[in-house]
Motif scaffolding. Structure first.
Motif, PDB file in Angstrom:
ATOM      1  N   LEU A 137       1.020  -1.327   0.447  1.00 46.52           N
ATOM      2  CA  LEU A 137       0.307   0.230  -0.292  1.00 46.52           C
ATOM      3  C   LEU A 137       1.065   1.448   0.131  1.00 46.52           C
ATOM      4  N   SER A 138       1.397   0.939   0.051  1.00 51.97           N
ATOM      5  CA  SER A 138       3.179   2.376   0.180  1.00 51.97           C
ATOM      6  C   SER A 138       2.894   3.131  -1.103  1.00 51.97           C
ATOM      7  N   ASP A 139       3.164   4.110  -1.226  1.00 53.00           N
ATOM      8  CA  ASP A 139       3.337   4.701  -2.682  1.00 53.00           C
ATOM      9  C   ASP A 139       4.554   5.498  -3.015  1.00 53.00           C
ATOM     10  N   SER A 140       5.096   5.475  -1.579  1.00 44.24           N
ATOM     11  CA  SER A 140       7.124   5.657  -1.441  1.00 44.24           C
ATOM     12  C   SER A 140       7.753   5.124  -0.242  1.00 44.24           C
ATOM     13  N   ASP A 165     -14.179   9.530  -3.742  1.00 44.20           N
ATOM     14  CA  ASP A 165     -13.559   9.441  -4.755  1.00 44.20           C
ATOM     15  C   ASP A 165     -11.659   9.724  -5.849  1.00 44.20           C
ATOM     16  N   HIS A 166     -11.095   9.468  -4.146  1.00 48.89           N
ATOM     17  CA  HIS A 166      -9.921  10.238  -3.828  1.00 48.89           C
ATOM     18  C   HIS A 166      -9.055   9.525  -2.804  1.00 48.89           C
ATOM     19  N   PRO A 167      -8.198   8.868  -3.233  1.00 51.90           N
ATOM     20  CA  PRO A 167      -7.612   8.317  -1.840  1.00 51.90           C
ATOM     21  C   PRO A 167      -6.256   9.199  -1.223  1.00 51.90           C
ATOM     22  N   VAL A 168      -6.545   8.626   0.182  1.00 49.20           N
ATOM     23  CA  VAL A 168      -5.854   9.341   0.774  1.00 49.20           C
ATOM     24  C   VAL A 168      -4.475   8.527   1.280  1.00 49.20           C
ATOM     25  N   ASP A 169      -3.578   8.889   1.804  1.00 45.74           N
ATOM     26  CA  ASP A 169      -2.352   8.074   2.056  1.00 45.74           C
ATOM     27  C   ASP A 169      -2.273   7.244   3.352  1.00 45.74           C
ATOM     28  N   PHE A 170      -2.917   8.618   4.684  1.00 46.83           N
ATOM     29  CA  PHE A 170      -3.214   7.368   5.425  1.00 46.83           C
ATOM     30  C   PHE A 170      -4.746   8.013   6.587  1.00 46.83           C
ATOM     31  N   LEU A 171      -5.281   7.052   7.356  1.00 44.81           N
ATOM     32  CA  LEU A 171      -6.487   7.362   7.672  1.00 44.81           C
ATOM     33  C   LEU A 171      -6.305   7.516   8.646  1.00 44.81           C
ATOM     34  N   GLN A 179      -1.691  12.944   5.278  1.00 41.52           N
ATOM     35  CA  GLN A 179      -1.126  13.085   3.892  1.00 41.52           C
ATOM     36  C   GLN A 179       0.911  12.928   3.538  1.00 41.52           C
ATOM     37  N   ILE A 180       1.637  12.178   2.466  1.00 42.88           N
ATOM     38  CA  ILE A 180       3.053  12.204   2.812  1.00 42.88           C
ATOM     39  C   ILE A 180       3.722  12.273   1.251  1.00 42.88           C
ATOM     40  N   ASP A 181       4.227  14.197   1.188  1.00 48.86           N
ATOM     41  CA  ASP A 181       4.220  14.400   0.021  1.00 48.86           C
ATOM     42  C   ASP A 181       5.450  14.039  -0.203  1.00 48.86           C
ATOM     43  N   GLY A 182       6.351  12.767  -1.393  1.00 46.96           N
ATOM     44  CA  GLY A 182       6.948  12.861  -2.015  1.00 46.96           C
ATOM     45  C   GLY A 182       7.408  14.008  -2.871  1.00 46.96           C
ATOM     46  N   PHE A 183       8.938  13.663  -3.122  1.00 44.68           N
ATOM     47  CA  PHE A 183       9.227  14.956  -4.484  1.00 44.68           C
ATOM     48  C   PHE A 183       8.736  14.851  -5.767  1.00 44.68           C
ATOM     49  N   GLU A 184       8.233  13.592  -5.495  1.00 42.20           N
ATOM     50  CA  GLU A 184       8.014  13.124  -7.326  1.00 42.20           C
ATOM     51  C   GLU A 184       6.360  14.224  -8.323  1.00 42.20           C
ATOM     52  N   HIS A 185       5.088  13.169  -7.044  1.00 48.04           N
ATOM     53  CA  HIS A 185       4.133  13.584  -7.214  1.00 48.04           C
ATOM     54  C   HIS A 185       3.957  14.881  -6.769  1.00 48.04           C
ATOM     55  N   HIS A 186       4.805  15.667  -5.861  1.00 48.51           N
ATOM     56  CA  HIS A 186       4.417  17.086  -5.607  1.00 48.51           C
ATOM     57  C   HIS A 186       5.195  18.374  -5.068  1.00 48.51           C
ATOM     58  N   SER A 187       6.315  18.532  -6.317  1.00 49.01           N
ATOM     59  CA  SER A 187       6.646  19.631  -7.040  1.00 49.01           C
ATOM     60  C   SER A 187       6.087  20.439  -7.789  1.00 49.01           C
ATOM     61  N   SER A 188       5.364  20.320  -8.378  1.00 51.61           N
ATOM     62  CA  SER A 188       5.633  21.547  -8.754  1.00 51.61           C
ATOM     63  C   SER A 188       4.121  22.286  -8.191  1.00 51.61           C
ATOM     64  N   ALA A 189       3.829  23.758  -9.070  1.00 56.76           N
ATOM     65  CA  ALA A 189       2.947  24.477  -8.842  1.00 56.76           C
ATOM     66  C   ALA A 189       1.477  23.945  -9.446  1.00 56.76           C
ATOM     67  N   ARG A 190       1.488  22.997 -10.472  1.00 55.06           N
ATOM     68  CA  ARG A 190       0.204  22.444 -10.427  1.00 55.06           C
ATOM     69  C   ARG A 190      -0.377  21.222  -9.279  1.00 55.06           C
ATOM     70  N   ASP A 191       0.881  20.333  -9.205  1.00 57.40           N
ATOM     71  CA  ASP A 191       0.835  19.757  -7.734  1.00 57.40           C
ATOM     72  C   ASP A 191       0.306  20.685  -6.969  1.00 57.40           C
ATOM     73  N   ARG A 192       0.520  21.225  -6.309  1.00 61.15           N
ATOM     74  CA  ARG A 192       0.550  22.270  -5.112  1.00 61.15           C
ATOM     75  C   ARG A 192      -1.763  22.493  -5.135  1.00 61.15           C
ATOM     76  N   ARG A 193      -1.566  22.965  -6.041  1.00 60.16           N
ATOM     77  CA  ARG A 193      -3.042  23.214  -6.637  1.00 60.16           C
ATOM     78  C   ARG A 193      -3.714  22.079  -5.998  1.00 60.16           C
ATOM     79  N   ARG A 194      -3.254  20.962  -6.252  1.00 56.23           N
ATOM     80  CA  ARG A 194      -4.332  19.877  -6.368  1.00 56.23           C
ATOM     81  C   ARG A 194      -4.611  19.904  -5.248  1.00 56.23           C
ATOM     82  N   ASP A 195      -3.185  19.583  -4.341  1.00 60.52           N
ATOM     83  CA  ASP A 195      -3.422  19.242  -3.014  1.00 60.52           C
ATOM     84  C   ASP A 195      -4.016  20.384  -2.073  1.00 60.52           C
TER      85      ASP A 195
END
Length: 244
Positions: A137-140, A165-171, A179-195
């Motif tokens: 289950l861990s994405d990173s 309809d969206h997964p959360v890292d941990f409940l 929510q645990i933000d690795g660099f790969e999917h949370h580094s851009s401005a677009r990623d930040r707006r999504r988060d």
């Protein structure tokens, strides 16, 4: 050293770890080999090598030698241990937290399946324990670390829970999201707006969201732990009906 293995030392472009391992009479293994296999590994300085159980002369400075045999047969000409043997040495050598990050990285990258891990005859009790504790289950790696470090507190933690309809890292419990933000999917401005949008949606549904990044999990864990435990102490993980 065989003539075939010695020839590796003179081939242009051969990895420096391989050259050092073969020169020491071994092959690259453990966390060093895990990196060669493309797995997530903890920071380490020494070169980890596997040597024959009968080896007597192994350089100590800058090396960590592994004498135990892995479950997979190894060619006499191999310069890097096969993955199963790498995982065995990692389980025997690294702390449980680090070993799990490596093993779960292998699962996450599709290098091996959970069924295979569970069916391998692990002669090592440490390897059997890690195999039993592994999760897909861990994405990173930092998600694995987050989970393992909170396990001793006995918190009701679930991974990859779907909310709206969206997964959360941990409940944690009913309403505390981590929510645990690795660099790969949370580094851009677009990623930040999504988060930000996702956090707002969760807040409107009554969830408390705690968000941590790689730097915090890896190098400021006391702050992460304190934040989670303080939220639990305030009953932020429990639905209002269960707080009475």
């Amino acid at each position: 050293m065989s003539r075939v293995r010695r020839s590796w030392l003179t081939v242009p472009g051969v990895d420096a770890d391989v050259v050092r391992a073969v020169s020491a009479g071994g092959r690259v293994s453990c966390v060093t080999a895990a990196a060669h296999h493309g797995l997530w590994v903890p920071p380490h300085d020494d070169l980890h090598i596997a040597v024959k159980p009968t080896a007597s002369r192994v350089p100590r400075a800058g090396f960590v030698a592994h004498w135990s045999l892995g479950p997979a047969p190894v060619s006499a000409y191999a310069v890097i241990d096969p993955l199963l043997n790498v995982l065995l040495h990692v389980a025997e050598c690294a702390p449980r937290e680090a070993a799990l990050t490596v093993w779960e990285s292998a699962l996450r990258r599709g290098a091996i399946s959970m069924d295979v891990l569970r069916r391998v005859h692990w002669a090592s009790s440490q390897a059997r324990a890690v195999a039993d504790a592994c999760s897909v289950l861990s994405d990173s790696g930092i998600e694995t670390i987050f989970r393992v470090r909170l396990e001793p507190f006995g918190l009701p933690i679930r991974q990859q829970v779907w909310i709206d309809d969206h997964p959360v890292d941990f409940l944690i419990g009913d309403l505390l999201v981590a929510q645990i933000d690795g660099f790969e999917h949370h580094s851009s401005a677009r990623d930040r707006r999504r988060d930000i949008s996702a956090d707002a949606g969760l807040a409107l549904r009554g969830y408390t969201v705690l968000r941590f990044d790689y730097q915090q999990v890896m190098f400021d864990w006391p702050m992460v732990e304190r934040t989670v435990l303080t939220a639990v102490a305030q009953d932020l993980h429990r639905a209002a009906a269960s707080r009475a």
